[in-house]
Design a protein around this motif. Structure first.
Motif, short mmCIF file in Angstrom:
data_model
loop_
_atom_site.label_atom_id
_atom_site.label_comp_id
_atom_site.label_asym_id
_atom_site.label_seq_id
_atom_site.Cartn_x
_atom_site.Cartn_y
_atom_site.Cartn_z
N UNK A 167 0.95 -1.08 0.18
CA UNK A 167 0.06 -0.21 -0.31
C UNK A 167 1.11 0.58 -0.06
N UNK A 168 1.04 2.04 -1.04
CA UNK A 168 1.86 3.10 -1.27
C UNK A 168 1.34 4.70 -0.48
N UNK A 169 0.06 4.42 0.38
CA UNK A 169 -0.70 5.65 0.69
C UNK A 169 -0.72 5.43 2.11
N UNK A 170 -1.08 6.68 2.87
CA UNK A 170 -1.43 6.26 4.76
C UNK A 170 -2.09 7.46 5.02
N UNK A 171 -2.28 7.01 6.32
CA UNK A 171 -2.19 8.45 7.17
C UNK A 171 -1.39 9.32 7.53
N UNK A 172 -1.19 10.35 6.31
CA UNK A 172 -0.31 11.35 6.78
C UNK A 172 -0.83 12.89 6.83
N UNK A 173 -2.06 12.84 7.98
CA UNK A 173 -2.49 13.92 7.79
C UNK A 173 -2.13 15.29 8.79
N UNK A 174 -0.99 14.95 9.15
CA UNK A 174 -0.20 15.27 9.96
C UNK A 174 1.05 16.17 9.48
N UNK A 175 1.38 15.93 8.37
CA UNK A 175 2.43 16.42 7.71
C UNK A 175 1.18 17.41 7.13
N UNK A 176 0.66 17.99 7.09
CA UNK A 176 -0.07 18.93 6.86
C UNK A 176 0.41 19.45 4.99
N UNK A 177 -0.24 20.98 5.21
CA UNK A 177 0.36 21.21 3.59
C UNK A 177 1.40 22.48 3.35
N UNK A 178 2.38 22.50 3.97
CA UNK A 178 2.62 23.38 4.00
C UNK A 178 3.78 22.78 2.93
N UNK A 179 4.02 21.92 2.90
CA UNK A 179 5.02 21.18 1.32
C UNK A 179 4.15 20.17 0.98
#
Length: 262
Positions: A68-80
């Motif tokens: 699975x190449x996608x995960x729960x990464x919401x904490x990385x925000x949309x800054x980058x």
């Protein structure tokens, strides 16, 4: 080391025999697509999950489901730019459905091999749902960074809330150098700012560049050794799981039998 048993390359006639040879077990590598600072590619987590599980499959004979190449990464925000995050409820349901379909193909021991820290909560939820729905399915959740004490110590050496740090950089230098921008490694260090905090803050509020730790300290030789430990220690855990049975034979749906005279 033998060749890995890749589910995607096996036919429907071959998979039952593959599972029979591996105590009906399968590996599900789970990663993420997210920013990893200015010096590492966004696929670092799923590249690592895939590489570790391929070698563990080769060592143990346990079939490996597609990564699975996608995960729960919401904490990385949309800054980058670069992070493609799943909602944790979506991720839980996705893994539940994969597990249910694997069960119907004959899997009875499912190892969720997680290479991204904040996948742990939705994966644990998926584990809870799967074992409640399928009485004869055993599910293990293993995080690659904490599979053993020596692996954990290496990951946490330069930061408690680490990300794209010394360990991850070294692993990619050894296993996937195309993901490393060597000209950016030396100036990518950023300290851990989370000590003593009460709340779990997103990365935009804890890091200047998406990194937490000291990638400048990394080298490929260290990464190769760490990767070998991860494969060895996860293989040992999987082998233990191949012979494990529940401590008691009671059905999930009961009913409990009352003692006479109680």
């Amino acid at each position: 080391m033998s060749a890995p048993v890749l589910w995607s390359e096996r036919t429907w006639e071959e998979i039952p025999g593959d599972l029979a040879n591996a105590a009906q077990a399968a590996l599900l590598p789970v990663g993420a697509t997210e920013q990893h600072g200015p010096h590492l590619g966004c696929g670092m987590d799923f590249v690592l999950a895939d590489a570790v599980c391929r070698d563990v499959s080769a060592c143990t004979g346990v079939p490996m489901l597609p990564t699975l190449p996608y995960g729960c990464s919401l904490g990385h925000s949309r800054r980058w730019p670069g992070t493609i995050a799943l909602d944790p409820l979506v991720m839980t349901e996705l893994v539940r459905q994969i597990g249910a379909q694997a069960y119907h193909s004959g899997v009875r021991r499912l190892f969720l091999v997680n290479a991204h820290v904040t996948n742990a909560a939705p994966l644990r939820c998926a584990l809870e749902v799967l074992r409640a729905a399928h009485d004869h399915l055993m599910v293990a959740l293993v995080n690659t960074a904490t599979v053993s004490e020596r692996v954990r110590a290496a990951h946490f050496a330069d930061a408690e809330d680490w990300h794209a740090n010394r360990a991850e950089t070294a692993l990619m230098q050894a296993m996937a150098p195309a993901l490393v921008r060597e000209d950016r490694v030396a100036d990518s260090d950023d300290p851990d700012r989370t000590e003593g905090l009460v709340f779990a803050h997103p990365v935009n509020r804890t890091s200047r560049n998406g990194v937490t730790g000291s990638p400048s300290q990394a080298n490929a030789a260290e990464g190769a050794e760490l990767f070998a430990w991860m494969v060895e220690d996860l293989s040992a855990l999987v082998r233990r799981g191949l012979t494990e049975t529940p401590p008691l034979p009671h059905s999930y749906d009961g009913p409990a039998v009352a003692r006479k005279g109680a």
